[in-house]
Scaffold this motif. Structure first.
Motif, PDB file in Angstrom:
ATOM      1  N   TRP A 258       0.809  -1.066  -0.099  1.00  0.00           N
ATOM      2  CA  TRP A 258       0.446   0.127  -0.067  1.00  0.00           C
ATOM      3  C   TRP A 258       0.919   1.275  -0.070  1.00  0.00           C
TER       4      TRP A 258
ATOM      5  N   PRO B  88      -3.128   5.813   5.644  1.00  0.00           N
ATOM      6  CA  PRO B  88      -3.922   4.894   4.917  1.00  0.00           C
ATOM      7  C   PRO B  88      -5.128   4.974   4.822  1.00  0.00           C
ATOM      8  N   GLY B  89      -5.903   5.101   3.770  1.00  0.00           N
ATOM      9  CA  GLY B  89      -7.374   5.620   3.669  1.00  0.00           C
ATOM     10  C   GLY B  89      -8.023   6.838   3.394  1.00  0.00           C
TER      11      GLY B  89
ATOM     12  N   ARG C 146      -6.031   3.080  -0.284  1.00  0.00           N
ATOM     13  CA  ARG C 146      -7.316   2.604   0.360  1.00  0.00           C
ATOM     14  C   ARG C 146      -7.379   1.195   0.725  1.00  0.00           C
ATOM     15  N   PRO C 147      -6.923   0.763   1.862  1.00  0.00           N
ATOM     16  CA  PRO C 147      -6.856  -0.465   2.293  1.00  0.00           C
ATOM     17  C   PRO C 147      -8.162  -1.133   2.589  1.00  0.00           C
TER      18      PRO C 147
ATOM     19  N   PHE D 142      -9.093  -2.258   8.393  1.00  0.00           N
ATOM     20  CA  PHE D 142      -7.724  -1.626   8.556  1.00  0.00           C
ATOM     21  C   PHE D 142      -7.942  -1.039   9.979  1.00  0.00           C
ATOM     22  N   THR D 143      -7.124  -1.494  11.029  1.00  0.00           N
ATOM     23  CA  THR D 143      -7.289  -1.271  12.593  1.00  0.00           C
ATOM     24  C   THR D 143      -6.197  -0.381  12.973  1.00  0.00           C
TER      25      THR D 143
ATOM     26  N   HIS E  37      -2.863  -1.908  12.902  1.00  0.00           N
ATOM     27  CA  HIS E  37      -2.373  -1.679  11.359  1.00  0.00           C
ATOM     28  C   HIS E  37      -1.721  -0.199  11.282  1.00  0.00           C
ATOM     29  N   TYR E  38      -2.419   0.862  11.906  1.00  0.00           N
ATOM     30  CA  TYR E  38      -1.752   2.072  11.647  1.00  0.00           C
ATOM     31  C   TYR E  38      -0.364   2.351  12.646  1.00  0.00           C
TER      32      TYR E  38
ATOM     33  N   ALA F  11     -13.156   4.492   5.143  1.00  0.00           N
ATOM     34  CA  ALA F  11     -12.144   4.510   6.168  1.00  0.00           C
ATOM     35  C   ALA F  11     -12.269   5.119   7.687  1.00  0.00           C
TER      36      ALA F  11
ATOM     37  N   ASP G  19     -13.672   0.025  14.870  1.00  0.00           N
ATOM     38  CA  ASP G  19     -12.518  -0.466  15.724  1.00  0.00           C
ATOM     39  C   ASP G  19     -12.373   0.541  17.080  1.00  0.00           C
TER      40      ASP G  19
END
Length: 294
Positions: free
Chosen positions: A9, A54-55, A61-62, A66-67, A70-71, A195, A202
């Motif tokens: 990504w 991301p997003g 745009r995963p 995406f939590t 992940h970030y 996103a 989450d």
């Protein structure tokens, strides 16, 4: 803008200045552009990296799922790839949450934290978006399909301007922050709603930050709150500060969720003063066997 690859990504980021490294992380729905008026002042003394998460913005745009984990992993790989540790982190809203979560997991790799309007389950639940959180918690069977439909919506730039106006206080409205073309375009980009809704899905990960109590070895932190924030509750922010025990806390009258755009000089000054006070020595360790002179 430059590109960092995170598991396929592309993550876009702005890079400026020289000196000790500082990473800037934005709030949901916007981009690195929220820091555009702060970075010129700080770039005189620091090397700055302002990411499009991301997003959002110009980054990939995963999609759903995406939590926060992940970030935080992305920040870790960015720090390691660019050999930035120990790094100073500055975030707004979910960017603050990521900064804090990263520091909890890797405290030795963080020199100082500036958390602007930190997002936690408590601060968002007590704000005007609280009903959205409660709906997800109390009626997951209904919220799931509803969020799926909302996630496919693509807003217009005009709506983006209204969202920005909702986020600002009197200071921001006086500065016409809602007319910022780059940020209005963010809300009109495909995948933005998806996103944002992924953060709501989450929210329990962000709830862990409400329970965190730093010890004496935790990196020094500063909090900045806009007293007219409608997205996150400043009252809940005061409760959060009782747990976080920041070295410095600032409460800005007339500012909402975007104080770096509403009072950019004030916010830049607070960040600069705090980083200078808790700044590093003239040497930075870039690997276990290498020391680089700054």
């Amino acid at each position: 803008m430059k590109t960092f690859d995170f598991h396929g990504w592309p993550v876009k980021y702005a890079h400026a200045g020289s000196g000790e490294p500082v990473i800037f992380l934005h709030n949901g729905g916007t981009s690195h552009a929220i820091w555009n008026e702060v970075m010129p002042r700080l770039s005189r003394h620091y090397e700055l990296f302002a990411l499009d998460l991301p997003g959002f913005g110009a980054s990939a745009r995963p999609g759903p799922g995406f939590t926060l984990d992940h970030y935080v992993a992305m920040i870790g790989e960015f720090v390691d790839c660019h050999r930035l540790a120990p790094v100073m982190l500055t975030g707004n809203c979910m960017g603050s949450a990521m900064s804090l979560a990263f520091a909890i997991r890797r405290p030795r790799d963080v020199r100082a934290l500036v958390l602007v309007n930190p997002l936690t389950a408590a601060t968002i639940s007590a704000g005007e978006l609280g009903p959205v959180i409660q709906f997800r918690r109390r009626a997951p069977a209904l919220a799931g399909p509803a969020y799926g439909m909302l996630g496919r919506l693509r807003l217009t730039e005009w709506i983006g301007g209204q969202v920005l106006r909702f986020q600002t206080g009197p200071e921001g409205r006086a500065r016409n922050v809602e007319q910022n073309a780059e940020l209005r375009q963010c809300y009109a980009a495909p995948g933005q709603m998806q996103a944002l809704l992924a953060v709501v899905d989450d929210i329990e990960s962000y709830a862990a930050l409400d329970r965190f109590t730093p010890d004496g070895k935790f990196p020094p932190l500063c909090t900045i709150w806009g007293l007219d924030n409608r997205v996150l509750s400043p009252k809940a922010g005061r409760t959060l500060n009782q747990t976080l025990r920041p070295r410095r806390e600032e409460w800005l009258e007339g500012c909402g969720h975007l104080p770096m755009l509403e009072q950019p000089e004030t916010v830049a000054g607070i960040i600069e003063d705090f980083l200078r006070e808790h700044g590093p020595s003239r040497l930075r360790v870039v690997s276990p066997k290498t020391v680089e002179a700054r």
